[in-house]
Design an enzyme around this catalytic site. Sequence first.
Site: not given
Ligand code: A2P
Length: 334
Positions: A11-12, A39, A128, A155, A212, A234, A241
């Site tokens: 979902t990120g 979530r 990145c 960035q 890094k 940033r 970037h």
């Molecule tokens: P969620 O959307 O449920 O919080 P970004 O880098 O865009 O912030 O995205 C981070 C990604 O990592 C999202 O898909 C987020 O899911 C997931 N994530 C963050 N914390 C956890 C966790 N404790 N377990 C599994 N996935 C996680």
Amino acid sequence: MGIRVAIMGATGAVGQEFLTLLRERNFPISELRLLASARSAGKTMRFGDEDIVVQELTHNSFEGLDLVLASAGGSISKEYAPSAVKAGAVVVDNTSYYRMKEGVPLVIPEINPEAIFQHKGIIANPNCSTIIMCLPLFPLHKRYGIKRVVVSTYQAASGAGAVAMQELLDETQAKIDGKDFNRTVIPHPYAFNLFPHNSPMTDNGYCEEELKMINETRKIFGDESLAISATCVRVPVLRAHSESVNVEFVKDPDVDECYKILAQTEGVEVLEDRTANRWAMPLDASGKDPVLVGRLRKDISLANTLEFWVVGDQIRKGAALNAVQIAEKLFKTR
Ligand code: A2P
């Protein structure tokens, strides 16, 4: 036969790009598992004409998988990647956790593809800013030999995730509307502002993002002694970037030849219009695969030294695209 794939952090910002790229590049998938936090469990995400239900990530999420594309943060990869490997999958990890670990290949497919096949279950995707700098830097290094690199980055918000991108939009709108704004992810005023990178500061005065770029470039180029210094900043840009790179070479670089080398480099595109004083901008690179280079010129202050400008989509080549390209080489699908 198709490949059974999971996206950890689906979902990120990078996770969503994985979905787009796997489809766009016709990656031969027989099963796609979308994993995120509790979530998001139960939400659906579109993949082609399918709606796939997001599952909560657990240690039992990996049975029967061939490939895990991980982008849920370093602590999540640290905890869950070993379970994925135990279940028989190869993890292409987009976080920084495994990058500098001995025996874990750190790969930019255009530069060191052979390292992919030395993996022991985990292959790391570089930072990145490192990927965006290294793509044009490597062929110039091969031709002229790097003596020293000084890089400054500009960035985008996307490096801090989808929530940071939304926060930049919301803070900008609040500023325009003259309203107060409560920040939750970005630590400083971001709209109409910029700040030195907020990754943790270290004892030598460099922040972790800068280290890094230095350490990862050395590992990818296979040269532990490479002299390189970085300043990371940033800027209020959404997803690409930009970097100003100053390189002193052993041999004197010829600007015309450098343009020719870069024009022929896979993953790099020269974009500029000198007469119109028009150079690659983050909006030019956003959503595109190649990194865009230009403004090549001899540094008038130092012999054998070249300046150039490079811009790349942080979510695509800086993260998801590079990881998918690693997977394509690993499974020989392209
Ligand atoms: P969620 O959307 O449920 O919080 P970004 O880098 O865009 O912030 O995205 C981070 C990604 O990592 C999202 O898909 C987020 O899911 C997931 N994530 C963050 N914390 C956890 C966790 N404790 N377990 C599994 N996935 C996680």
